[in-house]
Design an enzyme around this catalytic site. Structure first.
Site, PDB file in Angstrom:
ATOM      1  N   ASN A 307       0.909  -1.361   0.016  1.00  0.00           N
ATOM      2  CA  ASN A 307       0.061  -0.136   0.009  1.00  0.00           C
ATOM      3  C   ASN A 307       0.703   1.020  -0.034  1.00  0.00           C
ATOM      4  O   ASN A 307       2.099   0.943   0.081  1.00  0.00           O
ATOM      5  CB  ASN A 307      -0.942   0.047   1.201  1.00  0.00           C
ATOM      6  CG  ASN A 307      -0.181   0.159   2.516  1.00  0.00           C
ATOM      7  OD1 ASN A 307       0.800   0.582   2.682  1.00  0.00           O
ATOM      8  ND2 ASN A 307      -0.783  -0.514   3.563  1.00  0.00           N
ATOM      9  N   CYS A 368      -7.661  -2.201  -6.740  1.00  0.00           N
ATOM     10  CA  CYS A 368      -7.147  -2.425  -5.333  1.00  0.00           C
ATOM     11  C   CYS A 368      -8.157  -2.243  -4.296  1.00  0.00           C
ATOM     12  O   CYS A 368      -9.083  -2.847  -4.408  1.00  0.00           O
ATOM     13  CB  CYS A 368      -5.779  -1.273  -5.333  1.00  0.00           C
ATOM     14  SG  CYS A 368      -6.134   0.125  -5.947  1.00  0.00           S
ATOM     15  N   SER A 369      -7.846  -1.191  -3.537  1.00  0.00           N
ATOM     16  CA  SER A 369      -8.965  -0.781  -2.664  1.00  0.00           C
ATOM     17  C   SER A 369      -9.810   0.311  -3.262  1.00  0.00           C
ATOM     18  O   SER A 369     -11.167  -0.071  -3.158  1.00  0.00           O
ATOM     19  CB  SER A 369      -8.215  -0.229  -1.187  1.00  0.00           C
ATOM     20  OG  SER A 369      -7.388  -1.293  -0.590  1.00  0.00           O
ATOM     21  N   ASP A 370      -9.395   1.520  -3.440  1.00  0.00           N
ATOM     22  CA  ASP A 370     -10.214   2.420  -3.992  1.00  0.00           C
ATOM     23  C   ASP A 370     -10.145   2.570  -5.541  1.00  0.00           C
ATOM     24  O   ASP A 370     -10.681   3.392  -6.190  1.00  0.00           O
ATOM     25  CB  ASP A 370      -9.929   3.694  -3.281  1.00  0.00           C
ATOM     26  CG  ASP A 370     -10.565   3.757  -1.945  1.00  0.00           C
ATOM     27  OD1 ASP A 370     -11.684   3.323  -1.772  1.00  0.00           O
ATOM     28  OD2 ASP A 370      -9.776   4.445  -0.987  1.00  0.00           O
ATOM     29  N   ASP A 373      -4.907   4.299  -7.214  1.00  0.00           N
ATOM     30  CA  ASP A 373      -3.338   4.078  -6.894  1.00  0.00           C
ATOM     31  C   ASP A 373      -2.613   3.043  -7.472  1.00  0.00           C
ATOM     32  O   ASP A 373      -2.290   3.136  -8.692  1.00  0.00           O
ATOM     33  CB  ASP A 373      -2.802   4.090  -5.487  1.00  0.00           C
ATOM     34  CG  ASP A 373      -3.054   5.595  -4.822  1.00  0.00           C
ATOM     35  OD1 ASP A 373      -2.732   6.564  -5.231  1.00  0.00           O
ATOM     36  OD2 ASP A 373      -3.868   5.186  -3.558  1.00  0.00           O
ATOM     37  N   ARG A 374      -2.710   1.976  -6.956  1.00  0.00           N
ATOM     38  CA  ARG A 374      -2.046   0.697  -7.657  1.00  0.00           C
ATOM     39  C   ARG A 374      -2.780   0.401  -8.993  1.00  0.00           C
ATOM     40  O   ARG A 374      -2.356  -0.075  -9.895  1.00  0.00           O
ATOM     41  CB  ARG A 374      -2.116  -0.536  -6.596  1.00  0.00           C
ATOM     42  CG  ARG A 374      -1.137  -0.536  -5.516  1.00  0.00           C
ATOM     43  CD  ARG A 374      -1.325  -1.210  -4.468  1.00  0.00           C
ATOM     44  NE  ARG A 374      -2.349  -0.960  -3.536  1.00  0.00           N
ATOM     45  CZ  ARG A 374      -2.575  -1.513  -2.319  1.00  0.00           C
ATOM     46  NH1 ARG A 374      -2.023  -2.465  -1.799  1.00  0.00           N
ATOM     47  NH2 ARG A 374      -3.661  -0.850  -1.558  1.00  0.00           N
ATOM     48  N   LYS A 410      -4.969  10.584  -6.681  1.00  0.00           N
ATOM     49  CA  LYS A 410      -5.273  11.772  -5.692  1.00  0.00           C
ATOM     50  C   LYS A 410      -4.051  12.578  -5.739  1.00  0.00           C
ATOM     51  O   LYS A 410      -2.982  12.451  -4.862  1.00  0.00           O
ATOM     52  CB  LYS A 410      -5.569  11.287  -4.378  1.00  0.00           C
ATOM     53  CG  LYS A 410      -7.162  10.522  -4.393  1.00  0.00           C
ATOM     54  CD  LYS A 410      -7.153   9.901  -3.005  1.00  0.00           C
ATOM     55  CE  LYS A 410      -7.478  10.960  -1.945  1.00  0.00           C
ATOM     56  NZ  LYS A 410      -7.806  10.394  -0.611  1.00  0.00           N
ATOM     57  N   ARG A 414      -1.477  12.993  -2.557  1.00  0.00           N
ATOM     58  CA  ARG A 414      -0.233  12.171  -2.570  1.00  0.00           C
ATOM     59  C   ARG A 414       1.132  13.035  -2.636  1.00  0.00           C
ATOM     60  O   ARG A 414       2.117  12.595  -2.035  1.00  0.00           O
ATOM     61  CB  ARG A 414      -0.201  11.181  -3.772  1.00  0.00           C
ATOM     62  CG  ARG A 414      -1.513  10.163  -3.943  1.00  0.00           C
ATOM     63  CD  ARG A 414      -1.186   9.173  -2.668  1.00  0.00           C
ATOM     64  NE  ARG A 414      -2.384   8.226  -2.718  1.00  0.00           N
ATOM     65  CZ  ARG A 414      -3.260   8.411  -1.860  1.00  0.00           C
ATOM     66  NH1 ARG A 414      -3.245   9.040  -0.873  1.00  0.00           N
ATOM     67  NH2 ARG A 414      -4.189   7.376  -1.933  1.00  0.00           N
TER      68      ARG A 414
END
EC number: 3.1.3.95
Length: 603
Positions: A307, A368-370, A373-374, A410, A414
């Site tokens: 993460n 990924c989660s939201d 990012d990844r 973001k 970030r």
């Protein structure tokens, strides 16, 4: 327009004695300010250079940059740092501090370096410069606008039109009988972090999309990023399903993923979850989770990418070993202990799996989660491997605009543009890591990319600089609120006004080629030209790149001479036309115009 100085520059050289007197003249008179840039203050100061020791000079602070130039005749040191690159400003020492140069300022930068300045201890000499620096380095924390809104730079082409979503979908062959373009998010009411134009399965209805949004984190539903022209397999991106500890199900979400699978009759839809399995399970405690066995005709693969917090700590460790000095004796073990290249390897490896699956005809969903990012790392890198258009100079700009900017990475959170809260846990080098992965690919495939390393460095410099509006704010809806497109300049305006600077001389277009980089620790390198560029003892440029620059300069010189000859020729011809001419002409005699018509440069 004033010619802008280099965004980042450190120059250290021994100055011959004959120039010592001239250096005592005004030090800051040669600073070329950007249109809209204003001087705020300047001050005599000592720069504690990690390579040359204490250097006396003068510092200038504008509303855009910190500029230092030494007055020392023995060593010339120049610093040119955009204030946006500053992460932290601290006071060093106190009024009673003992020791030479123990009183001053410590400046931590976001671009892998730190700066230290010393001042005289009497009379609170650092108070004014600290306050000015703190105010203008973190404008949003002081109710001031970011410099991008003050800039008056003008370019022939606007970079804001480089990416047009409908045109990009048409280039991919959409819409078709399996996929349609939806404007359901035109007011950002389906998902406030998604773009307004989305590609969704043809059979899905608008009410279906709303039901799916209710079951996906932040309302980020699965939507198409890229489609393979031949086999019609797609890369779709989204966020995690809201399964929770109780294992909730959502028939609409399950049916929606089935529509994605059916669009090209994929036997099994592959869902790539970028997270480690343990993290995905842990996310159930906060209402998240992952797709379980209830999703028929689907397989779930975890890619084990860590993460944002792990990536932030990894980069901190990397900075510790590369700045200010590189310790040769334990270099390999020190680099390994940062785990930076290990993370780069996992991101590249995940993208390779995505690209390979799509190339073989299987559609994939990535999250990924939201999903900001990844997910962005994986989709954009896979698209770079699959589609040669994104490996062109303009295509790469489209890729960043599409997968990173429009889909809500973001950037503000970030990077922390204009924000004094350096310890914010949302800060993370996710986009830097993506650019590093791109650089790794350019090293393994030196003829496959139209752009060069200088473009990647320029992008990262302006990720922080706040000179352009391109990377400001977290998503499109917020950019619209702040009128970014109408009130700031795009980075691509700069890039496309100086195309020659960013072109790879070895580029060979190959439209159908899929790139599969080797994601092995033996084949990955530390990007020295970025991470260790502030060390003047480290060689920054390859001899090939240096020779190419020399040839470009030579070409420009020849073109200039040719232009002068043509001007001279036209004036000579005009003079001859007005002079009496002999009746006889020889067939072997040619006019000046004939002599110069076929002149060509050797490059």
């Amino acid at each position: 327009m004033a010619s802008p100085v280099s965004v980042y520059n450190i120059l250290e050289s021994h100055t011959p004695p004959t120039r010592k007197e001239s250096l005592k003249m005004e030090l800051l008179s040669d600073v070329s300010l950007l249109p809209g840039e204003e001087r705020i203050t300047d001050k005599d100061i000592i720069y504690i250079c990690p390579f040359s020791g204490a250097v006396k000079g003068k510092v200038l602070i504008t509303n855009f940059r910190l500029y230092f130039k030494s007055s020392d005749a023995d060593v010339t040191v120049t610093l040119d740092v955009p204030l946006g690159a500053i992460s932290r400003v601290e006071k060093m020492g106190g009024a009673s501090s003992r020791g030479e140069n123990s009183y001053g300022l410590d400046i931590t930068c976001k671009d892998m370096r730190n700066l230290r300045f010393a001042l005289k201890q009497e009379g609170h000499s650092r108070r004014d410069i600290f306050e000015v620096l703190f105010r203008y380095a973190f404008p949003l924390s002081h109710g001031l606008p970011l410099f991008a809104y003050l800039s008056q730079e003008k370019y022939a082409e606007t970079g804001w039109t480089i990416y047009k979503p409908v045109e990009e979908f048409r280039r991919q062959g959409l819409p078709n009988n399996k996929w349609r373009i939806s404007f359901i998010n035109k007011s950002y009411d389906l998902c406030d972090t998604y773009p307004t134009v989305l590609a969704v399965p043809y059979k899905s209805k608008e009410e279906d999309l709303r039901k799916v949004a209710a079951f996906r984190s932040r309302g980020r539903i699965p939507v198409l990023s890229w489609i393979h022209r031949e086999n019609q397999a797609v890369i779709a991106r989204c966020s995690q399903p809201l399964v929770g500890m109780s294992g909730k199900r959502n028939k609409d979400d399950e049916r929606y993923l089935e529509l994605i699978r059916e669009a090209n009759d994929t036997t099994k839809l592959t869902i790539y979850d970028a997270r480690p399995n343990v993290n995905a399970v842990a996310n159930k405690a906060t209402g998240g989770g992952y797709e379980g066995d209830e999703y028929q005709n689907a397989e779930l693969i975890f890619l084990d990418i860590q993460n944002i917090h792990v990536m932030r700590e990894s980069q901190k460790k990397l900075k510790d070993i590369v700045y200010p000095n590189v310790e040769e004796s334990h270099w390999l073990s020190s680099l390994e202990s940062t785990h930076w290249l290990e993370h780069v390897k996992l991101v590249l490896s995940g993208a390779i799996q995505v690209a390979d699956k799509v190339s073989s005809g299987n559609s994939v969903v990535v999250h990924c989660s939201d999903g900001w990012d990844r997910t962005a790392q994986l989709t954009s890198l896979a698209m770079l491997m699959l589609d040669s258009h994104y490996r062109t100079l303009r295509g790469f700009q489209v890729l960043i605009e599409k997968e990173w900017i429009s889909f809500g990475h973001k950037f503000a959170s970030r990077i922390g543009h204009g924000d004094k809260n350096h310890a914010d846990q949302d800060r993370s080098p996710i986009f830097v890591q993506f650019i590093d992965c791109v650089w790794q690919m350019t090293k393994q495939f030196p003829t496959a990319f139209e752009f060069n390393e200088h473009l990647l460095l320029t992008i990262l410099d302006h990720l922080y600089s706040c000179r352009f509006g391109t990377f400001l704010y977290n998503c499109e809806s917020v950019r619209d609120q702040h009128e970014v497109r109408s009130k700031t300049v795009s980075l691509w305006s700069l890039v496309n006004s100086k195309v020659d600077m960013y072109l790879n001389p070895f580029y060979t277009p190959e439209s159908g080629r899929v790139l599969y980089p080797v994601a092995s620790m033996r084949h990955l390198e530390l990007w020295v030209a970025y991470y260790i560029r502030w060390n003047p003892r480290i060689r920054q440029q390859s001899p090939v790149e240096q020779r190419y620059k020399e040839l470009l300069a030579l070409r420009d010189e020849y073109l200039k001479k040719l232009e002068q000859l043509q001007l001279s020729d036209s004036s000579t011809s005009s003079h001859l036309a007005n002079s009496p001419t002999p009746n006889t002409t020889s067939s072997s005699t040619s006019t000046p115009s004939q002599q110069y018509t076929h002149l060509q440069t050797p490059l």
